[in-house]
Design a protein around this motif. Structure first.
Motif, PDB file in Angstrom:
ATOM      1  N   LEU A   1       0.832  -1.209   0.000  1.00 16.02           N
ATOM      2  CA  LEU A   1       0.000   0.000   0.000  1.00 16.02           C
ATOM      3  C   LEU A   1       0.864   1.256   0.000  1.00 16.02           C
ATOM      4  CD1 LEU A   1      -2.862  -0.981   2.471  1.00 16.02           C
ATOM      5  CD2 LEU A   1      -3.121  -0.410   0.044  1.00 16.02           C
ATOM      6  N   SER A   2       1.895   1.267   0.819  1.00 14.67           N
ATOM      7  CA  SER A   2       2.789   2.433   0.887  1.00 14.67           C
ATOM      8  C   SER A   2       3.445   2.698  -0.463  1.00 14.67           C
ATOM      9  CB  SER A   2       3.881   2.230   1.935  1.00 14.67           C
ATOM     10  OG  SER A   2       3.346   2.205   3.223  1.00 14.67           O
ATOM     11  N   ALA A   3       3.927   1.650  -1.108  1.00 13.51           N
ATOM     12  CA  ALA A   3       4.599   1.810  -2.395  1.00 13.51           C
ATOM     13  C   ALA A   3       3.665   2.420  -3.435  1.00 13.51           C
ATOM     14  CB  ALA A   3       5.130   0.458  -2.879  1.00 13.51           C
ATOM     15  N   VAL A   4       2.454   1.914  -3.501  1.00 15.79           N
ATOM     16  CA  VAL A   4       1.466   2.425  -4.462  1.00 15.79           C
ATOM     17  C   VAL A   4       1.136   3.885  -4.165  1.00 15.79           C
ATOM     18  CG1 VAL A   4      -0.992   2.252  -5.060  1.00 15.79           C
ATOM     19  CG2 VAL A   4       0.435   0.214  -5.066  1.00 15.79           C
ATOM     20  N   LEU A   5       0.930   4.197  -2.891  1.00 16.78           N
ATOM     21  CA  LEU A   5       0.529   5.556  -2.528  1.00 16.78           C
ATOM     22  C   LEU A   5       1.684   6.553  -2.649  1.00 16.78           C
ATOM     23  CD1 LEU A   5      -1.789   4.653   0.461  1.00 16.78           C
ATOM     24  CD2 LEU A   5      -2.485   5.522  -1.786  1.00 16.78           C
ATOM     25  N   LYS A   6       2.875   6.133  -2.241  1.00 20.60           N
ATOM     26  CA  LYS A   6       4.030   7.035  -2.349  1.00 20.60           C
ATOM     27  C   LYS A   6       4.341   7.338  -3.817  1.00 20.60           C
ATOM     28  CE  LYS A   6       6.067   6.033   2.114  1.00 20.60           C
ATOM     29  NZ  LYS A   6       7.176   5.441   2.861  1.00 20.60           N
ATOM     30  N   ALA A   7       4.129   6.379  -4.702  1.00 16.46           N
ATOM     31  CA  ALA A   7       4.338   6.605  -6.131  1.00 16.46           C
ATOM     32  C   ALA A   7       3.379   7.664  -6.666  1.00 16.46           C
ATOM     33  CB  ALA A   7       4.159   5.299  -6.904  1.00 16.46           C
ATOM     34  N   ARG A   8       2.281   7.859  -5.953  1.00 14.69           N
ATOM     35  CA  ARG A   8       1.289   8.872  -6.340  1.00 14.69           C
ATOM     36  C   ARG A   8       1.363  10.105  -5.445  1.00 14.69           C
ATOM     37  NH1 ARG A   8       0.023   4.050  -8.074  1.00 14.69           N
ATOM     38  NH2 ARG A   8      -1.223   3.782  -9.940  1.00 14.69           N
ATOM     39  N   LYS A   9       2.519  10.252  -4.783  1.00 12.75           N
ATOM     40  CA  LYS A   9       2.850  11.446  -3.993  1.00 12.75           C
ATOM     41  C   LYS A   9       2.063  11.600  -2.694  1.00 12.75           C
ATOM     42  CE  LYS A   9       5.666  12.678  -7.273  1.00 12.75           C
ATOM     43  NZ  LYS A   9       6.827  11.853  -7.338  1.00 12.75           N
ATOM     44  N   TYR A  10       1.508  10.503  -2.167  1.00 13.75           N
ATOM     45  CA  TYR A  10       0.870  10.546  -0.855  1.00 13.75           C
ATOM     46  C   TYR A  10       1.941  10.270   0.207  1.00 13.75           C
ATOM     47  CZ  TYR A  10      -3.833  10.365  -2.897  1.00 13.75           C
ATOM     48  OH  TYR A  10      -4.985  10.635  -3.579  1.00 13.75           O
ATOM     49  N   ASN A  11       1.812  10.899   1.353  1.00  8.52           N
ATOM     50  CA  ASN A  11       2.699  10.640   2.488  1.00  8.52           C
ATOM     51  C   ASN A  11       2.051   9.570   3.355  1.00  8.52           C
ATOM     52  OD1 ASN A  11       4.663  12.722   1.939  1.00  8.52           O
ATOM     53  ND2 ASN A  11       3.044  14.167   2.453  1.00  8.52           N
ATOM     54  N   CYS A  12       2.791   8.518   3.649  1.00  6.04           N
ATOM     55  CA  CYS A  12       2.254   7.393   4.413  1.00  6.04           C
ATOM     56  C   CYS A  12       3.078   7.131   5.667  1.00  6.04           C
ATOM     57  CB  CYS A  12       2.247   6.114   3.568  1.00  6.04           C
ATOM     58  SG  CYS A  12       1.268   6.235   2.074  1.00  6.04           S
ATOM     59  N   ILE A  13       2.374   6.766   6.722  1.00  5.73           N
ATOM     60  CA  ILE A  13       2.996   6.243   7.921  1.00  5.73           C
ATOM     61  C   ILE A  13       2.251   4.966   8.258  1.00  5.73           C
ATOM     62  CG2 ILE A  13       3.881   8.454   8.767  1.00  5.73           C
ATOM     63  CD1 ILE A  13       1.482   8.605  10.648  1.00  5.73           C
ATOM     64  N   ALA A  14       2.832   4.123   9.107  1.00  3.05           N
ATOM     65  CA  ALA A  14       2.227   2.814   9.337  1.00  3.05           C
ATOM     66  C   ALA A  14       2.331   2.395  10.796  1.00  3.05           C
ATOM     67  CB  ALA A  14       2.878   1.769   8.447  1.00  3.05           C
ATOM     68  N   ALA A  15       1.372   1.557  11.178  1.00  6.87           N
ATOM     69  CA  ALA A  15       1.355   0.931  12.496  1.00  6.87           C
ATOM     70  C   ALA A  15       1.064  -0.549  12.299  1.00  6.87           C
ATOM     71  CB  ALA A  15       0.286   1.567  13.379  1.00  6.87           C
ATOM     72  N   LEU A  16       1.734  -1.389  13.097  1.00  6.93           N
ATOM     73  CA  LEU A  16       1.564  -2.842  12.976  1.00  6.93           C
ATOM     74  C   LEU A  16       0.482  -3.403  13.892  1.00  6.93           C
ATOM     75  CD1 LEU A  16       5.291  -3.884  12.591  1.00  6.93           C
ATOM     76  CD2 LEU A  16       3.464  -4.275  10.923  1.00  6.93           C
ATOM     77  N   SER A  17      -0.192  -2.538  14.642  1.00  7.84           N
ATOM     78  CA  SER A  17      -1.305  -2.988  15.490  1.00  7.84           C
ATOM     79  C   SER A  17      -2.292  -1.844  15.643  1.00  7.84           C
ATOM     80  CB  SER A  17      -0.794  -3.406  16.873  1.00  7.84           C
ATOM     81  OG  SER A  17      -0.388  -2.273  17.620  1.00  7.84           O
ATOM     82  N   ALA A  18      -3.511  -2.188  16.015  1.00  7.01           N
ATOM     83  CA  ALA A  18      -4.527  -1.160  16.227  1.00  7.01           C
ATOM     84  C   ALA A  18      -4.128  -0.241  17.376  1.00  7.01           C
ATOM     85  CB  ALA A  18      -5.876  -1.814  16.489  1.00  7.01           C
ATOM     86  N   ARG A  19      -3.588  -0.805  18.443  1.00  6.05           N
ATOM     87  CA  ARG A  19      -3.165   0.028  19.590  1.00  6.05           C
ATOM     88  C   ARG A  19      -2.112   1.049  19.177  1.00  6.05           C
ATOM     89  NH1 ARG A  19      -6.216  -1.406  23.323  1.00  6.05           N
ATOM     90  NH2 ARG A  19      -6.439  -3.473  24.189  1.00  6.05           N
ATOM     91  N   GLU A  20      -1.108   0.585  18.430  1.00 11.63           N
ATOM     92  CA  GLU A  20      -0.064   1.488  17.951  1.00 11.63           C
ATOM     93  C   GLU A  20      -0.670   2.564  17.051  1.00 11.63           C
ATOM     94  OE1 GLU A  20       4.030   1.411  15.229  1.00 11.63           O
ATOM     95  OE2 GLU A  20       3.043  -0.479  15.727  1.00 11.63           O
ATOM     96  N   GLY A  21      -1.600   2.168  16.203  1.00 13.68           N
ATOM     97  CA  GLY A  21      -2.269   3.119  15.319  1.00 13.68           C
ATOM     98  C   GLY A  21      -3.052   4.170  16.089  1.00 13.68           C
TER      99      GLY A  21
END
Length: 124
Positions: free
Chosen positions: A20-40
């Motif tokens: 998802l990050s790769a697809v979105l970053k290629a379209r100039k979106y800034n992405c951050i990620a969390a590996l769990s709902a709590r972290e998110g």
């Protein structure tokens, strides 16, 4: 603090986050990620630049349904759109996600065109 709006991807699978990050970053979106709902949820509380959340619905400890409920019940976070992303694409799953408070729904594998249309609508 950055001025750019960010997309928070919450998913317990690094491969999904990477794709998802790769697809979105290629379209100039800034992405951050969390590996769990709590972290998110912690990231949402701390980062005021998040403009939309891509939420995996099936995660251990806290699933996407519970996480969406917490977001929508928090007056500081309730205005942030959440797109439910799930491998469950059975009859009624879309309705279940929307009833839980999701602002959009996509099944895996994610159709990039559908994702971009949803993001464009929700990030106005």
């Amino acid at each position: 603090m950055k001025n750019e709006k960010e997309i928070l991807i919450i998913d317990d699978d690094n491969k999904n986050i990477f794709a998802l990050s790769a697809v979105l970053k290629a379209r100039k979106y800034n992405c951050i990620a969390a590996l769990s709902a709590r972290e998110g949820l912690e990231m949402l509380a701390e980062n005021k630049n998040i403009s939309v959340v891509l939420m995996d619905m099936m995660m251990p400890q806290m699933d996407g349904y519970e996480a969406i409920a917490q977001i929508k019940n928090d007056e500081k976070l309730s205005g942030i759109p959440v797109i439910a992303i799930t491998a469950q694409a059975m009859m009624g799953d879309r309705e279940k996600c929307m009833a839980a408070g999701a602002d959009g729904y996509l099944s895996k594998p994610v159709n990039v065109d559908e994702l971009l249309i949803l993001l464009n609508d929700l990030m106005k």
